[in-house]
Structure formats: C-alpha cells, structure tokens
Design a protein around this motif. Structure first.
Motif, PDB file in Angstrom:
ATOM      1  N   ILE A   9       0.335  -1.423   0.025  1.00  0.00           N
ATOM      2  CA  ILE A   9      -0.115  -0.319   0.176  1.00  0.00           C
ATOM      3  C   ILE A   9       0.871   1.086   0.266  1.00  0.00           C
ATOM      4  CG2 ILE A   9      -1.464   1.438   1.308  1.00  0.00           C
ATOM      5  CD1 ILE A   9      -2.776  -1.402   2.318  1.00  0.00           C
ATOM      6  N   GLY A  10       2.327   1.928   0.956  1.00  0.00           N
ATOM      7  CA  GLY A  10       2.558   1.896   0.628  1.00  0.00           C
ATOM      8  C   GLY A  10       3.879   2.810  -0.478  1.00  0.00           C
ATOM      9  N   VAL A  17       7.948   5.914   4.421  1.00  0.00           N
ATOM     10  CA  VAL A  17       9.340   7.059   4.560  1.00  0.00           C
ATOM     11  C   VAL A  17      10.168   5.951   5.900  1.00  0.00           C
ATOM     12  CG1 VAL A  17       7.367   8.870   4.367  1.00  0.00           C
ATOM     13  CG2 VAL A  17       7.780   7.663   6.592  1.00  0.00           C
ATOM     14  N   SER A  18      11.122   7.077   5.906  1.00  0.00           N
ATOM     15  CA  SER A  18      12.494   6.048   6.342  1.00  0.00           C
ATOM     16  C   SER A  18      11.835   5.734   7.929  1.00  0.00           C
ATOM     17  CB  SER A  18      13.778   7.099   6.422  1.00  0.00           C
ATOM     18  OG  SER A  18      13.402   7.991   7.750  1.00  0.00           O
ATOM     19  N   ALA A  19      12.767   5.309   8.916  1.00  0.00           N
ATOM     20  CA  ALA A  19      12.380   4.834   9.486  1.00  0.00           C
ATOM     21  C   ALA A  19      12.571   5.681  11.187  1.00  0.00           C
ATOM     22  CB  ALA A  19      13.271   3.461  10.274  1.00  0.00           C
ATOM     23  N   GLU A  24      10.043   9.764  14.344  1.00  0.00           N
ATOM     24  CA  GLU A  24       9.887  11.183  14.394  1.00  0.00           C
ATOM     25  C   GLU A  24       8.123  11.719  14.142  1.00  0.00           C
ATOM     26  OE1 GLU A  24      10.327  15.534  11.554  1.00  0.00           O
ATOM     27  OE2 GLU A  24      11.840  13.651  11.766  1.00  0.00           O
ATOM     28  N   LYS A  25       7.344  10.872  13.548  1.00  0.00           N
ATOM     29  CA  LYS A  25       6.140  11.334  12.721  1.00  0.00           C
ATOM     30  C   LYS A  25       5.254  11.061  14.302  1.00  0.00           C
ATOM     31  CE  LYS A  25       2.033  10.117  10.678  1.00  0.00           C
ATOM     32  NZ  LYS A  25       1.153   9.499   9.582  1.00  0.00           N
ATOM     33  N   PHE A  26       5.156   9.686  15.059  1.00  0.00           N
ATOM     34  CA  PHE A  26       5.342   9.127  16.324  1.00  0.00           C
ATOM     35  C   PHE A  26       5.669   9.972  18.025  1.00  0.00           C
ATOM     36  CE2 PHE A  26       4.515   6.314  19.784  1.00  0.00           C
ATOM     37  CZ  PHE A  26       2.798   6.010  19.867  1.00  0.00           C
ATOM     38  N   VAL A  27       6.727  10.388  17.926  1.00  0.00           N
ATOM     39  CA  VAL A  27       7.026  11.632  18.484  1.00  0.00           C
ATOM     40  C   VAL A  27       5.885  12.463  18.196  1.00  0.00           C
ATOM     41  CG1 VAL A  27       8.461  13.025  19.990  1.00  0.00           C
ATOM     42  CG2 VAL A  27       8.930  10.641  19.267  1.00  0.00           C
ATOM     43  N   LYS A  56       9.815  -5.766  15.953  1.00  0.00           N
ATOM     44  CA  LYS A  56      11.003  -4.974  16.318  1.00  0.00           C
ATOM     45  C   LYS A  56      11.734  -3.574  15.811  1.00  0.00           C
ATOM     46  CE  LYS A  56      14.975  -6.925  18.910  1.00  0.00           C
ATOM     47  NZ  LYS A  56      16.219  -7.828  19.567  1.00  0.00           N
ATOM     48  N   TYR A  57      12.293  -3.980  14.867  1.00  0.00           N
ATOM     49  CA  TYR A  57      12.732  -2.365  14.214  1.00  0.00           C
ATOM     50  C   TYR A  57      11.632  -1.293  13.246  1.00  0.00           C
ATOM     51  CZ  TYR A  57      16.960  -5.060  15.185  1.00  0.00           C
ATOM     52  OH  TYR A  57      17.908  -5.502  16.276  1.00  0.00           O
ATOM     53  N   SER A  58      11.841  -0.443  13.690  1.00  0.00           N
ATOM     54  CA  SER A  58      11.207   0.587  12.880  1.00  0.00           C
ATOM     55  C   SER A  58      11.451   0.253  11.358  1.00  0.00           C
ATOM     56  CB  SER A  58      11.464   2.014  13.273  1.00  0.00           C
ATOM     57  OG  SER A  58      11.311   2.136  14.020  1.00  0.00           O
ATOM     58  N   THR A  59      10.958   0.177  10.135  1.00  0.00           N
ATOM     59  CA  THR A  59      11.183  -0.204   8.987  1.00  0.00           C
ATOM     60  C   THR A  59       9.778   0.611   8.417  1.00  0.00           C
ATOM     61  OG1 THR A  59      11.206  -1.242   7.355  1.00  0.00           O
ATOM     62  CG2 THR A  59       9.856  -1.718   8.934  1.00  0.00           C
ATOM     63  N   TYR A  60       9.687   1.493   7.044  1.00  0.00           N
ATOM     64  CA  TYR A  60       8.494   1.998   6.594  1.00  0.00           C
ATOM     65  C   TYR A  60       7.644   2.931   7.586  1.00  0.00           C
ATOM     66  CZ  TYR A  60      11.198  -0.866   2.797  1.00  0.00           C
ATOM     67  OH  TYR A  60      11.740  -0.656   2.314  1.00  0.00           O
ATOM     68  N   ASN A  61       6.548   2.301   7.237  1.00  0.00           N
ATOM     69  CA  ASN A  61       5.154   2.802   8.162  1.00  0.00           C
ATOM     70  C   ASN A  61       5.229   2.300   9.003  1.00  0.00           C
ATOM     71  OD1 ASN A  61       4.947   4.775   6.230  1.00  0.00           O
ATOM     72  ND2 ASN A  61       3.419   3.209   5.326  1.00  0.00           N
TER      73      ASN A  61
END
Length: 251
Positions: A9-10, A17-19, A24-27, A56-61
């Motif tokens: 979908i992304g 977007v990057s991890a 940053e968006k979540f914060v 475990k690791y942030s990735t894309y969305n």
C-alpha cells in the motif's frame, strides 16, 4: 504478511518513509497530546498507539518495539504524565522483540492500561498482558490468539519454471546450518514445530504469570482461540468493558 500489505500500500501510494521519519511522526503525536493537556491539568494520561503489525525494528510506516521503548522511557520519566493507555489494534507480529517489550511495560513506573477497540491478538495480547489493567471496547471482536505459527514459502519451483537454476553449497563443517529449513522443504515439519513449541511454552507461561488467578483456563484460551469483548471478560482476558474515554478516566 501484515507487514507485506502495509509495504505494498505504501509503495502504491508513495507514502513509504524512513524509520527515522516514522519515529519522528510518532513522537510529534505524543508531544501534541502533552501540549494539549499542559494548559489545563498538571497531571494527564497519554494514549500510546500500537496499531498494525508488531515488529522489532522500525521500518517504512511501522514503528518498531525498540523505538517504542525509547519513547516510553521519556514518558515514564515525565512527572506530569499520570499514566499510559496503550491503544491496541493489532493481529500480532514478530516473536523477536515482543517478550522484551512486554517486560519493559511490566516494569514501567507509570500505571498502564491496555485498551482495544477491535483486535488484540498474539504478540499484541502478549504486550497487553504486561499492563496493570486490561480494558476492551464493547465492539472489540478479536482478543487472545495465544499461540504461534510459522508462515513459509518455497519459490524454488517457480524460479525453476522460469529457467533459473538454484545452487546451495555448504562448507563441509556446516552440516547443521539451515537444517530446520532444509527439513521443512522436504516436508518434515517436526524440527520447526519443536521450535514453535518452545516459544509457545514461554508465551503461555508469561500470560499465566501476568494474569495470575484473574484468567480462567476454559480449555481453549491457550490453544489460540480468539474472543469478543463479552467472552474475554467472562474468562478474565479483560478486566472491564468500556469506551476509550471511560478508560482514560481510570487515571
């Protein structure tokens, strides 16, 4: 599989977007809650979203559990925050990182509530079990799924049909390297089932420890069954049924 859907979908909507951007968006969403509350009350709760596949690791969305821990450390140290409500809508995700994240939540100083309006399954249930209180919306439909499974695809026949030849050459010392996968390809599921059994034993043991006597074993809950809100309340998977706003008033 859920992550694959998010990625497709992304890609199609050009929203990957990057991890770093995900974090940053979540914060920013957490900061917005703090700013909105700072003008009114000296103490206020924070809603912490756990939505979609758990990784475990942030990735894309998708925000990973390691980055979630980093954000939660700051929240836990903030004297103005009265508690954290984990707003959960997830069918689960990776085993890796889930136990660590649940243990982190269990040891937070702030009061914690797990709230679900829809799905709280598998890895999401593991995480929810670590919270001080478990609450479901009246419309929550899938709670539980305490169990594990492996999804594995063998594309070798497809590649061979396209004319590709696949070579796998192992060092003479590496007789046990990828042994479980090689057995699975030949149709022998036993080695991987044993791995899954070990993980599931830990999962069930953690759930029992986190819930204590509140959770009744109805003969199905530790076999992977899911429950709606009313059913979950009956056996103790959730403590109460109420809306998100009502849940926030618990702090």
């Amino acid at each position: 599989m859920s992550f694959l859907t998010e990625m497709i979908i992304g890609f199609k909507t050009n929203t990957l977007v990057s991890a770093e951007k995900v974090q940053e968006k979540f914060v920013k969403s957490i900061d917005a809650q703090m700013s909105a509350n700072s003008n009114g009350a000296s103490k206020y709760p924070i809603v912490f979203n756990i939505i979609g596949p758990i990784v475990k690791y942030s990735t894309y969305n998708i925000l990973g559990t390691l980055d979630m821990q980093s954000i939660l450390r700051n929240i836990d140290a903030n004297p103005n925050i009265s508690g954290v409500l984990f707003n959960i809508d997830s069918g689960g995700g990776q085993v890796s990182g889930t136990a660590e994240f649940a243990d982190f939540i269990k040891n937070m100083k702030k009061p914690t509530i797990a709230f679900t309006s829809e799905m709280q399954c598998s890895a999401a249930e593991w995480i929810a079990s670590a919270c001080n209180m478990k609450i479901a919306s009246p419309f929550a439909s899938h709670i539980g799924s305490i169990g594990t499974y492996l999804s594995f695809q063998d594309f070798s026949a497809m590649f061979e049909k396209w004319g590709a030849k696949i070579y796998e050459i192992y060092a003479p010392q590496s007789t046990e390297k990828n042994a479980d996968i090689k057995e699975l390809i030949t149709g022998n599921e036993a080695p991987y089932k044993e791995r899954l059994k070990i993980i599931t034993d830990e999962f069930i043991s953690t759930i029992k420890a986190n819930y204590g006597e509140k959770l009744t074993d109805d003969g199905h809950v530790f076999k992977g069954k899911t429950y709606n809100a009313t059913e979950a309340l009956k056996i103790g998977l959730v403590d109460e049924i109420m809306t998100l706003e009502q849940a926030l008033s618990k702090f």
